[in-house]
Scaffold this motif. Structure first.
Motif, mmCIF file in Angstrom:
data_model
loop_
_atom_site.group_PDB
_atom_site.id
_atom_site.type_symbol
_atom_site.label_atom_id
_atom_site.label_comp_id
_atom_site.label_asym_id
_atom_site.label_seq_id
_atom_site.Cartn_x
_atom_site.Cartn_y
_atom_site.Cartn_z
ATOM 1 N N ALA A 1 14.054 -12.523 29.795
ATOM 2 C CA ALA A 1 14.511 -11.130 29.787
ATOM 3 C C ALA A 1 14.668 -10.630 28.362
ATOM 4 C CB ALA A 1 15.836 -11.001 30.537
ATOM 5 N N ASN A 2 14.662 -9.287 28.238
ATOM 6 C CA ASN A 2 14.991 -8.644 26.968
ATOM 7 C C ASN A 2 16.237 -7.805 27.175
ATOM 8 O OD1 ASN A 2 14.398 -7.687 24.144
ATOM 9 N ND2 ASN A 2 14.371 -5.723 25.230
ATOM 10 N N LEU A 3 17.230 -8.014 26.305
ATOM 11 C CA LEU A 3 18.470 -7.253 26.351
ATOM 12 C C LEU A 3 18.345 -6.085 25.380
ATOM 13 C CD1 LEU A 3 20.928 -10.295 26.089
ATOM 14 C CD2 LEU A 3 19.732 -9.443 28.113
ATOM 15 N N ALA A 4 18.557 -4.869 25.888
ATOM 16 C CA ALA A 4 18.453 -3.702 25.013
ATOM 17 C C ALA A 4 19.469 -3.819 23.889
ATOM 18 C CB ALA A 4 18.689 -2.429 25.814
ATOM 19 N N SER A 5 19.022 -3.621 22.659
ATOM 20 C CA SER A 5 19.930 -3.781 21.518
ATOM 21 C C SER A 5 21.112 -2.813 21.594
ATOM 22 C CB SER A 5 19.163 -3.578 20.207
ATOM 23 O OG SER A 5 18.535 -2.311 20.193
ATOM 24 N N TYR A 6 20.899 -1.656 22.246
ATOM 25 C CA TYR A 6 22.012 -0.726 22.482
ATOM 26 C C TYR A 6 22.046 -0.455 23.978
ATOM 27 C CZ TYR A 6 25.309 3.130 21.960
ATOM 28 O OH TYR A 6 26.427 3.922 22.040
ATOM 29 N N PRO A 7 22.890 -1.195 24.739
ATOM 30 C CA PRO A 7 22.925 -1.003 26.192
ATOM 31 C C PRO A 7 23.569 0.329 26.569
ATOM 32 C CG PRO A 7 24.639 -2.528 25.504
ATOM 33 C CD PRO A 7 23.820 -2.241 24.290
ATOM 34 N N LEU A 8 22.947 1.039 27.490
ATOM 35 C CA LEU A 8 23.485 2.326 27.931
ATOM 36 C C LEU A 8 24.444 2.095 29.096
ATOM 37 C CD1 LEU A 8 20.319 4.615 27.722
ATOM 38 C CD2 LEU A 8 22.039 4.119 25.986
ATOM 39 N N THR A 9 25.643 1.624 28.755
ATOM 40 C CA THR A 9 26.672 1.440 29.766
ATOM 41 C C THR A 9 27.261 2.797 30.138
ATOM 42 O OG1 THR A 9 28.409 1.170 28.113
ATOM 43 C CG2 THR A 9 27.221 -0.813 28.801
ATOM 44 N N THR A 10 28.071 2.807 31.187
ATOM 45 C CA THR A 10 28.689 4.057 31.618
ATOM 46 C C THR A 10 29.581 4.641 30.526
ATOM 47 O OG1 THR A 10 28.657 3.284 33.905
ATOM 48 C CG2 THR A 10 30.131 5.111 33.407
ATOM 49 N N LYS B 1 15.527 -5.771 30.701
ATOM 50 C CA LYS B 1 14.209 -5.860 31.323
ATOM 51 C C LYS B 1 13.950 -7.325 31.666
ATOM 52 C CE LYS B 1 9.298 -4.820 30.791
ATOM 53 N NZ LYS B 1 8.245 -4.291 29.907
ATOM 54 N N VAL B 2 14.013 -7.620 32.960
ATOM 55 C CA VAL B 2 13.827 -8.996 33.413
ATOM 56 C C VAL B 2 12.335 -9.252 33.596
ATOM 57 C CG1 VAL B 2 14.353 -10.676 35.211
ATOM 58 C CG2 VAL B 2 16.064 -8.972 34.551
ATOM 59 N N ASN B 3 11.791 -10.167 32.807
ATOM 60 C CA ASN B 3 10.368 -10.495 32.883
ATOM 61 C C ASN B 3 10.085 -11.614 33.875
ATOM 62 O OD1 ASN B 3 9.703 -8.656 30.750
ATOM 63 N ND2 ASN B 3 10.529 -10.141 29.303
#
Length: 601
Positions: free
Chosen positions: A173-182, A477-479
């Motif tokens: 997976a790739n973790l977004a460097s800036y996660p768009l949390t609530t 993004k889960v690959n």
């Protein structure tokens, strides 16, 4: 040799051509027989022992010439158990000597055939159209390895494939460097992070993580200009209320307006002197007067630079700002309401999220995908994953991009029920998006999910399997997310793979290799003995069957007869003419004998 010798030679010729005709007729008759190998005819001259000057053409005899090494065309078939050999070799088969209780009884003698129209019978055997049962080597479904080397008659029972519990999950997976949390807010550094202070029942960070002291957080508004004819950026001396072409806000605050900071109201009044605490004069009040009042409440001085105001939460409380005049507040470059949580806070890491804190956790984390896992009995369990970013290098020195991974324990948890469990590993990333240090995998020790106990589960990331790169969607993004368990299932159908393996198709969706079809070769292939049904027996001249160097098995295909009708018709014409010529010799010899007898008259 005399006249009578010529007669007997012609008779031998008739016999030889009749033998050739019989082979031709058999070839033509079997032109559509699966994998039939035609028989050609060899003519052998028989020379009597005479002197050099008295040599004779001699009589003739015939012998069959096998074409076992000549392959017919391989054609696709719609039956999944049909197969053909592309290249050298034969299927190893047996034919029952008898039947007992409707079950075949085999003699143990191997035969060999190229006829591959095998189909599964009611007893689970693969039988071809001539009644021969195919042989092969069974495969261990657990390891995928053959269980021996000696071919045996294959039988596939409609048994259940035992359930296999999940033990390994492959994850990429790739973790977004800036996660768009609530709760994320681009104007508030660190707002995308999991905030331990928001969890009343305990800090869900990795078990044992020390409690972080409360820290000051900031928010910077947009740069704004005043309403001078030639606008300039607002400063601390900019009036909160002023006329046209003055250094004042583009939208005025008016009498009675309030700006409420952390529950304390700052009011715009029309009192020129003796202002009470948290009051600002309508006509002379400036931005600096407002910022000074805010500092008195938060304990940290706001600043203004280049027309942009920066507010601080301080460490005493989260910063909350509301106002009765949102338009004028917007002229300050700020959007009401303002909510800036302090950094840090909370207890030491417990590694758990309880039901009472479930919503806070969902708001401050992002989904990491899900996969169906299985317990030892084959019962399905949904293994849900989430990621929470717990630190960010954007906060400055001493901070690194760090994430925690969680798995769901109870989807309906409330109160003190355990809802999510931290895997208790900090995943840190360098600026290039790679995990540092690299973590190849982690182990979930006997987790219980949804009330179903599972064994130890290894989550394998591999080399570079989890990264942290920018992603406009701000999610994970889960690959790849695959597990190795499956429920029990019964055999539904079998088919032949392109590698010559018998593949079982089970009701649980699994395709398992069951056996390897054996291919036998011979040093003297054309010296095999033919028997009924396109099968052969080994002879002293053919040698014993050899394994390991045969051709390739092609599934869902059949080999055609190698008989060429046009070629056989041509040989038929030649044979007919040769037969007629031999009868002419007999007629001529008979006439000569009659002339000889007439001499005596």
């Amino acid at each position: 040799m005399g006249i009578f010798g010529a007669l007997t030679t012609s008779v031998a010729g008739l016999r030889a051509q009749s033998y050739a005709l019989e082979n031709i007729s058999g070839n033509i008759a079997n032109s559509q027989t699966t994998a039939f190998k035609r028989i050609d005819t060899s003519f052998l001259d028989l020379i009597p022992d005479t002197g050099v000057n008295n040599q004779l053409a001699g009589s003739v005899t015939t012998a069959s010439r096998e074409t076992n090494t000549v392959q017919g065309d391989v054609q696709a078939a719609s039956v999944s158990t049909y197969m053909a050999i592309n290249g050298n070799g034969f299927f190893v088969v047996q034919k029952p000597g008898s039947f007992s209780d409707n079950q075949p009884v085999f003699s143990g003698v191997d035969n060999y055939t190229r006829r591959g129209d095998f189909a599964l019978d009611k007893n689970g055997y693969l039988v071809n159209g001539a009644g021969y049962y195919v042989e092969g080597v069974p495969i261990d479904p657990a390891t995928g390895n053959m269980t021996g080397s000696v071919p045996q008659v294959l039988k596939f029972a409609n048994d259940f494939l035992p359930a296999v519990p999940t033990s390994v999950v492959s994850y990429r997976a790739n973790l977004a460097s800036y996660p768009l949390t609530t709760k994320h807010d681009n104007s508030i550094p660190g707002s995308e992070l999991l905030q331990p202070a928001d969890f009343a029942s305990g800090n869900p960070r990795t078990l044992g993580t020390p409690a972080t002291p409360y820290g000051d957080a900031t928010i910077t508004g947009a740069a704004k200009n005043n309403k001078l004819s030639t606008p300039t950026p607002i400063t601390g001396s900019t009036l909160l209320n002023g006329g046209t072409n003055t250094d004042s806000l583009t939208t005025n605050f008016v009498l009675g307006d309030t700006i409420t900071v952390d529950g304390t109201a700052i009011t715009i009044v029309n009192t020129p002197t003796n202002l009470a605490t948290n009051e600002i004069n309508l006509t002379t009040g400036t931005i600096q007067d407002l910022l000074a009042n805010i500092q008195a409440i938060t304990g940290v001085a706001p600043t203004i630079s280049g027309g942009a105001i920066t507010l601080h939460s301080g460490t005493a409380a989260n910063l909350t700002v509301t106002t009765s005049n949102t338009t004028a507040f917007g002229a300050l470059g700020l959007t009401a309401p303002v909510n800036v949580p302090r950094t840090g806070g909370g207890t030491a890491g417990t590694g758990q999220v309880l039901g009472s804190d479930l919503q806070a956790f969902i708001n401050e984390s992002v989904s990491g995908g899900a996969v169906t896992a299985y317990d030892i009995s084959g019962s399905p369990v949904s293994l849900q994953l989430r990621w929470a970013k717990v630190d960010s290098s954007s906060l400055g020195a001493g901070h690194t991009d760090t994430w925690n991974m969680f798995y769901q324990v109870n989807s309906s948890a409330t109160g003190t029920d355990l809802a999510w469990q931290n895997v208790n590993t900090d995943f840190t990333f360098s600026p290039n998006g790679q995990m540092t240090p690299a973590i190849a995998g982690i182990t979930l020790t006997a987790p219980t999910i949804g009330g179903v106990p599972l064994g130890n589960i290894s989550i394998n990331f591999g080399a570079g399997g989890v990264t942290q790169f920018a992603d406009a969607n701000g999610n994970v993004k889960v690959n790849q997310i695959q597990q190795d368990g499956f429920p029990a299932g019964s055999l539904q159908t079998v088919s032949i793979g392109q590698n010559g393996r018998v593949v079982g198709n089970y009701s649980n969706g699994r395709n398992i290799d069951l056996a390897q079809i054996s291919v036998a070769t011979f040093n003297g292939t054309n010296f095999l003995k033919r028997i009924d049904g396109g099968a052969f027996e080994a002879t002293d001249q053919s040698g014993q069957a050899l394994f390991g160097s045969g051709g390739t098995i092609v599934g869902s295909s059949l080999e055609s007869s190698n008989t060429d009708i046009a070629d056989e018709f041509t040989k038929l014409i030649v044979t007919q003419q040769a037969y007629s010529a031999n009868t002419k010799v007999i007629t001529t010899s008979n006439s000569m004998v009659q002339d000889l007898l007439n001499v005596l008259r």
